[in-house]
Design an enzyme around this catalytic site. Sequence first.
Site, PDB file in Angstrom:
ATOM      1  N   ASN A   9     102.020  27.337  -1.665  1.00 39.22           N
ATOM      2  CA  ASN A   9     102.346  28.741  -1.024  1.00 39.22           C
ATOM      3  C   ASN A   9     101.636  28.595   0.061  1.00 39.22           C
ATOM      4  O   ASN A   9     100.611  28.643   0.414  1.00 39.22           O
ATOM      5  CB  ASN A   9     101.577  29.631  -2.037  1.00 39.22           C
ATOM      6  CG  ASN A   9     101.139  31.076  -1.416  1.00 39.22           C
ATOM      7  OD1 ASN A   9     102.004  31.531  -0.395  1.00 39.22           O
ATOM      8  ND2 ASN A   9     100.274  32.039  -2.119  1.00 39.22           N
ATOM      9  N   TRP A  10     102.649  28.719   1.259  1.00 41.93           N
ATOM     10  CA  TRP A  10     102.187  28.799   2.790  1.00 41.93           C
ATOM     11  C   TRP A  10     101.517  30.171   3.226  1.00 41.93           C
ATOM     12  O   TRP A  10     101.000  30.175   4.165  1.00 41.93           O
ATOM     13  CB  TRP A  10     103.405  28.445   3.537  1.00 41.93           C
ATOM     14  CG  TRP A  10     103.732  27.011   3.571  1.00 41.93           C
ATOM     15  CD1 TRP A  10     103.270  26.212   2.934  1.00 41.93           C
ATOM     16  CD2 TRP A  10     104.953  26.423   4.388  1.00 41.93           C
ATOM     17  NE1 TRP A  10     104.076  24.749   2.964  1.00 41.93           N
ATOM     18  CE2 TRP A  10     104.957  25.073   3.848  1.00 41.93           C
ATOM     19  CE3 TRP A  10     105.687  26.976   5.232  1.00 41.93           C
ATOM     20  CZ2 TRP A  10     105.921  24.505   4.654  1.00 41.93           C
ATOM     21  CZ3 TRP A  10     106.463  26.182   5.977  1.00 41.93           C
ATOM     22  CH2 TRP A  10     106.518  24.846   5.459  1.00 41.93           C
ATOM     23  N   LYS A  11     101.488  31.228   2.304  1.00 39.11           N
ATOM     24  CA  LYS A  11     100.792  32.491   2.722  1.00 39.11           C
ATOM     25  C   LYS A  11     101.396  32.826   4.252  1.00 39.11           C
ATOM     26  O   LYS A  11     102.583  32.647   4.346  1.00 39.11           O
ATOM     27  CB  LYS A  11      99.211  32.320   2.557  1.00 39.11           C
ATOM     28  CG  LYS A  11      99.026  31.944   1.288  1.00 39.11           C
ATOM     29  CD  LYS A  11      97.628  32.035   0.791  1.00 39.11           C
ATOM     30  CE  LYS A  11      97.317  31.395  -0.489  1.00 39.11           C
ATOM     31  NZ  LYS A  11      95.623  31.747  -1.174  1.00 39.11           N
ATOM     32  N   HIS A  94     100.912  37.956  -6.815  1.00 43.14           N
ATOM     33  CA  HIS A  94      99.776  37.156  -6.300  1.00 43.14           C
ATOM     34  C   HIS A  94      98.538  38.120  -6.060  1.00 43.14           C
ATOM     35  O   HIS A  94      98.636  39.154  -5.729  1.00 43.14           O
ATOM     36  CB  HIS A  94     100.093  36.466  -4.913  1.00 43.14           C
ATOM     37  CG  HIS A  94      99.112  35.472  -4.460  1.00 43.14           C
ATOM     38  ND1 HIS A  94      97.908  35.951  -4.084  1.00 43.14           N
ATOM     39  CD2 HIS A  94      99.013  33.996  -4.513  1.00 43.14           C
ATOM     40  CE1 HIS A  94      97.329  34.617  -3.707  1.00 43.14           C
ATOM     41  NE2 HIS A  94      97.761  33.729  -4.169  1.00 43.14           N
ATOM     42  N   GLU A  96      96.520  38.120  -3.775  1.00 46.46           N
ATOM     43  CA  GLU A  96      96.320  38.910  -2.555  1.00 46.46           C
ATOM     44  C   GLU A  96      97.134  40.140  -2.451  1.00 46.46           C
ATOM     45  O   GLU A  96      96.887  41.115  -1.487  1.00 46.46           O
ATOM     46  CB  GLU A  96      96.633  37.773  -1.372  1.00 46.46           C
ATOM     47  CG  GLU A  96      95.309  36.601  -1.427  1.00 46.46           C
ATOM     48  CD  GLU A  96      95.840  35.269  -0.822  1.00 46.46           C
ATOM     49  OE1 GLU A  96      96.974  35.325  -0.357  1.00 46.46           O
ATOM     50  OE2 GLU A  96      95.128  34.389  -0.942  1.00 46.46           O
ATOM     51  N   GLU A 166      95.693  31.897 -11.590  1.00 44.29           N
ATOM     52  CA  GLU A 166      94.797  31.757 -10.224  1.00 44.29           C
ATOM     53  C   GLU A 166      93.564  32.460 -10.488  1.00 44.29           C
ATOM     54  O   GLU A 166      93.725  33.678 -10.119  1.00 44.29           O
ATOM     55  CB  GLU A 166      95.797  32.161  -9.080  1.00 44.29           C
ATOM     56  CG  GLU A 166      96.943  31.389  -8.839  1.00 44.29           C
ATOM     57  CD  GLU A 166      97.366  31.397  -7.423  1.00 44.29           C
ATOM     58  OE1 GLU A 166      97.561  30.234  -6.816  1.00 44.29           O
ATOM     59  OE2 GLU A 166      97.267  32.236  -6.924  1.00 44.29           O
ATOM     60  N   GLY A 172      91.093  29.859  -2.091  1.00 44.92           N
ATOM     61  CA  GLY A 172      90.547  29.519  -0.784  1.00 44.92           C
ATOM     62  C   GLY A 172      89.025  29.467  -0.475  1.00 44.92           C
ATOM     63  O   GLY A 172      88.496  29.583   0.528  1.00 44.92           O
ATOM     64  N   SER A 212      92.058  26.276  -4.840  1.00 44.05           N
ATOM     65  CA  SER A 212      91.296  25.204  -4.245  1.00 44.05           C
ATOM     66  C   SER A 212      91.719  23.951  -4.992  1.00 44.05           C
ATOM     67  O   SER A 212      90.877  23.143  -5.025  1.00 44.05           O
ATOM     68  CB  SER A 212      89.882  25.528  -4.345  1.00 44.05           C
ATOM     69  OG  SER A 212      89.493  26.604  -3.598  1.00 44.05           O
ATOM     70  N   GLY A 233      97.711  26.508  -2.194  1.00 40.03           N
ATOM     71  CA  GLY A 233      97.693  27.082  -0.771  1.00 40.03           C
ATOM     72  C   GLY A 233      97.126  26.326   0.155  1.00 40.03           C
ATOM     73  O   GLY A 233      98.070  25.514   0.741  1.00 40.03           O
ATOM     74  N   GLY A 234      95.920  26.233   0.500  1.00 48.96           N
ATOM     75  CA  GLY A 234      95.470  25.324   1.709  1.00 48.96           C
ATOM     76  C   GLY A 234      95.899  23.951   1.682  1.00 48.96           C
ATOM     77  O   GLY A 234      96.416  23.569   2.926  1.00 48.96           O
TER      78      GLY A 234
HETATM   79  P1  13P Z   1      94.349  28.095  -2.054  1.00 49.77           P
HETATM   80  O1  13P Z   1      94.726  26.582  -2.774  1.00 49.77           O
HETATM   81  O2  13P Z   1      94.117  27.974  -0.804  1.00 49.77           O
HETATM   82  O3  13P Z   1      92.753  28.174  -2.819  1.00 49.77           O
HETATM   83  O4  13P Z   1      95.138  29.054  -2.540  1.00 49.77           O
HETATM   84  C1  13P Z   1      95.632  29.147  -3.966  1.00 49.77           C
HETATM   85  C2  13P Z   1      96.358  30.249  -3.902  1.00 49.77           C
HETATM   86  O5  13P Z   1      96.256  31.511  -3.623  1.00 49.77           O
HETATM   87  C3  13P Z   1      97.854  29.630  -3.948  1.00 49.77           C
HETATM   88  O6  13P Z   1      98.826  30.791  -4.260  1.00 49.77           O
END
Ligand code: 13P
Length: 249
Positions: A9-11, A94, A96, A166, A172, A212, A233-234
């Site tokens: 997930n590149w956000k 998600h 967020e 999640e 994050g 994470s 994500g990251g």
């Molecule tokens: P991180 O891997 O950066 O913690 O993000 C997880 C996430 O929200 C994937 O959708």
Amino acid sequence: MRRVLVAGNWKMHKVPSEARIWLAELKRLLPPLESEVAVLPAFPMLPVAREVLSGTQVAYGAQDVSPHREGAYTGEVSARMLADLGCRYTIVGHSERRRYHHETDALVAEKAKRLLEEGITPILCVGEPLEVRERGEAVPYTLRQLFESLEGVEPPGPERLVIAYEPVWAIGTGQNATPEDAESMHRAIRQALAELYGEGFARRVRILYGGSVNPKNFADLLSMPNVDGGLVGGASLELESFLSLLRIA
Ligand code: 13P
């Protein structure tokens, strides 16, 4: 019998010209895979993903979709548009979006329905915030979110839905859930899905862990019987770390 899925997930990161280079490199360096891999960039990168990834085993998809089918909804992107661009997966619910855009479970359910109508597999995210975990209510909270985000969703085939657990406090933060905590939540989610859509469905549906995930913790998380992959994500942004995750899967 459940094929591991690693989804990045590149956000709101990268721009189309960077994505083009990154995806071409991914294609060039992709190791032989037993697991499935997907990248989930922001909308403007999807045409690039289609161009670069078509004919490869790398799937792609979006991070959100409109609950509406079509019409006067300025700024919205429909499931039909995503299907036309070749998206196999799309994230809904998600944390967020739930948090910054006030998305409710009912809205998330509508989005999932639109995707399923167009043959796109929703990656439905659920998970509790820290204060809920500290009160000892993580499981009931997450299962309520799951049931309500699937309210009115006709039983899809087990390959046509992916759940991502999640925990909000792990996203994050560098503080991932322990493999054991993830496993016990995933087991509870699978049992809940058995109630909702039957045992056969629950046995085959994939439940990803997100929060994470990195090349250091992924193998331990994946060793759990009910963890079927990662929503990352990251660690999906740097090609080297994403490739490391794929080698582990
Ligand atoms: P991180 O891997 O950066 O913690 O993000 C997880 C996430 O929200 C994937 O959708």
